[in-house]
Motif scaffolding. Structure first.
Motif, short mmCIF file in Angstrom:
data_model
loop_
_atom_site.label_atom_id
_atom_site.label_comp_id
_atom_site.label_asym_id
_atom_site.label_seq_id
_atom_site.Cartn_x
_atom_site.Cartn_y
_atom_site.Cartn_z
N TRP A 114 17.92 51.58 34.74
CA TRP A 114 19.41 51.85 34.73
C TRP A 114 19.82 52.72 35.67
O TRP A 114 20.93 52.11 36.36
CB TRP A 114 19.55 52.68 33.33
N CYS A 115 19.02 53.44 36.39
CA CYS A 115 19.52 54.22 37.65
C CYS A 115 19.60 53.10 38.87
O CYS A 115 20.14 53.24 39.46
CB CYS A 115 18.46 55.04 37.99
N ASP A 116 18.57 52.23 38.84
CA ASP A 116 18.50 51.16 39.94
C ASP A 116 19.81 50.60 39.96
O ASP A 116 20.25 50.13 40.89
CB ASP A 116 17.50 50.28 39.86
N GLN A 117 20.44 50.01 38.90
CA GLN A 117 21.73 49.58 38.58
C GLN A 117 22.86 50.24 39.20
O GLN A 117 23.83 49.74 39.77
CB GLN A 117 21.85 48.96 37.12
N LYS A 118 22.92 51.56 38.71
CA LYS A 118 23.79 52.50 39.09
C LYS A 118 23.76 52.71 40.31
O LYS A 118 25.09 52.58 40.89
CB LYS A 118 23.74 53.88 38.16
N ARG A 119 22.92 52.92 41.24
CA ARG A 119 22.43 53.27 42.44
C ARG A 119 23.17 51.96 43.42
O ARG A 119 23.87 52.08 44.40
CB ARG A 119 21.21 53.33 42.90
N ALA A 120 22.85 50.74 42.86
CA ALA A 120 23.50 49.39 43.65
C ALA A 120 24.99 49.33 43.49
O ALA A 120 25.47 48.78 44.31
CB ALA A 120 22.80 48.03 42.96
N LEU A 121 25.41 49.92 42.57
CA LEU A 121 26.91 50.37 42.31
C LEU A 121 27.59 51.27 43.14
O LEU A 121 28.89 51.37 43.33
CB LEU A 121 27.36 50.57 40.71
N GLY A 122 26.84 52.10 43.88
CA GLY A 122 27.10 53.20 44.90
C GLY A 122 27.51 54.42 44.08
O GLY A 122 28.36 55.21 44.76
N LYS A 123 27.06 54.68 42.97
CA LYS A 123 27.32 55.97 42.10
C LYS A 123 26.80 57.32 42.88
O LYS A 123 25.75 57.12 43.57
CB LYS A 123 26.96 55.90 40.95
N SER A 124 27.53 58.26 43.06
CA SER A 124 27.23 59.60 43.56
C SER A 124 26.01 60.17 42.76
O SER A 124 25.03 60.76 43.29
CB SER A 124 28.20 60.49 43.87
N TYR A 125 26.31 60.24 41.43
CA TYR A 125 25.12 60.83 40.53
C TYR A 125 25.59 60.23 39.27
O TYR A 125 26.44 59.87 39.06
CB TYR A 125 25.30 62.42 40.51
#
Length: 203
Positions: free
Chosen positions: A98-109
């Motif tokens: 899930w974090c990998d998906q959010k990281r790919a979207l450029g989320k700050s945290y």
């Protein structure tokens, strides 16, 4: 991207805190809800549960029968440890994906909400931890008002968790949800600090 844990004992208001973060545009991974999903969708976990608790642990529709698990765990505490050893690694792996998906979207945290963050070892899957604190009497009232049940039953549920005094010092941020200080103000201060910290990590 930073991964932030949010924890607190039952009735502390950690879900309310997470909803405020969501209102600020922050994605939240609710560990308990995700675990319930994995019981149904993760074949490895399902097989492990069936091996531990037998065919009665799932009904004819393939739905988990939670009462079977809770009754067995109550009779044999060793089964609780065995179940946790099955569930927690699957939730950790799901959270990482899930974090990998959010990281790919450029989320700050992002946030992971978990009642037993420290007990399960999930604190090792996040960078920082926010603890939500509330007096015992207030937690007791909130749970009775929300879920019903007797005061004695709710006290047993509260006593089954690690006391907040034991984990509070391990948190990086604390939110006091005793009704005297606005939650929104406390969340906003932490949000701004985390955004600044995330920006600093990107430089």
């Amino acid at each position: 991207m930073l991964a932030i844990g949010v924890t607190g004992n039952i009735g502390s208001g950690k879900t309310t805190v997470c909803k405020i973060f969501e209102g600020l545009g922050i994605d939240v991974y609710y560990a308990d809800a995700m675990a319930k999903r994995l019981y149904q969708t993760d074949s490895e976990l399902k097989e492990g549960v069936l091996n531990l608790f037998g065919d009665a642990s799932y009904d004819s529709n393939g739905e988990l029968v939670r009462q079977v698990l809770s009754d067995a765990i109550y009779r044999d505490p060793n089964l609780r440890e065995a179940l946790n050893a099955l569930v927690h690694p699957r939730v950790f792996a799901d959270f990482k994906d899930w974090c990998d998906q959010k990281r790919a979207l450029g989320k700050s945290y992002v946030i992971k909400e978990a009642a037993i963050l420290f007990e399960s070892g999930a604190d090792k899957t996040v960078d920082l931890v926010i603890g939500v604190l509330a007096p015992l009497s207030l937690r007791l009232k909130r749970v009775i008002d929300r879920d019903g049940g007797s005061e004695e039953t709710v006290k047993l549920r509260i006593q089954s968790q690690m006391p907040q005094e034991d984990w509070a010092e391990r948190c990086d941020y604390l939110i006091n949800n005793d009704g005297n200080v606005l939650l929104q103000e406390q969340v906003l201060m932490i949000h701004e600090a985390l955004m600044a910290r995330s920006l600093g990590n990107r430089k």
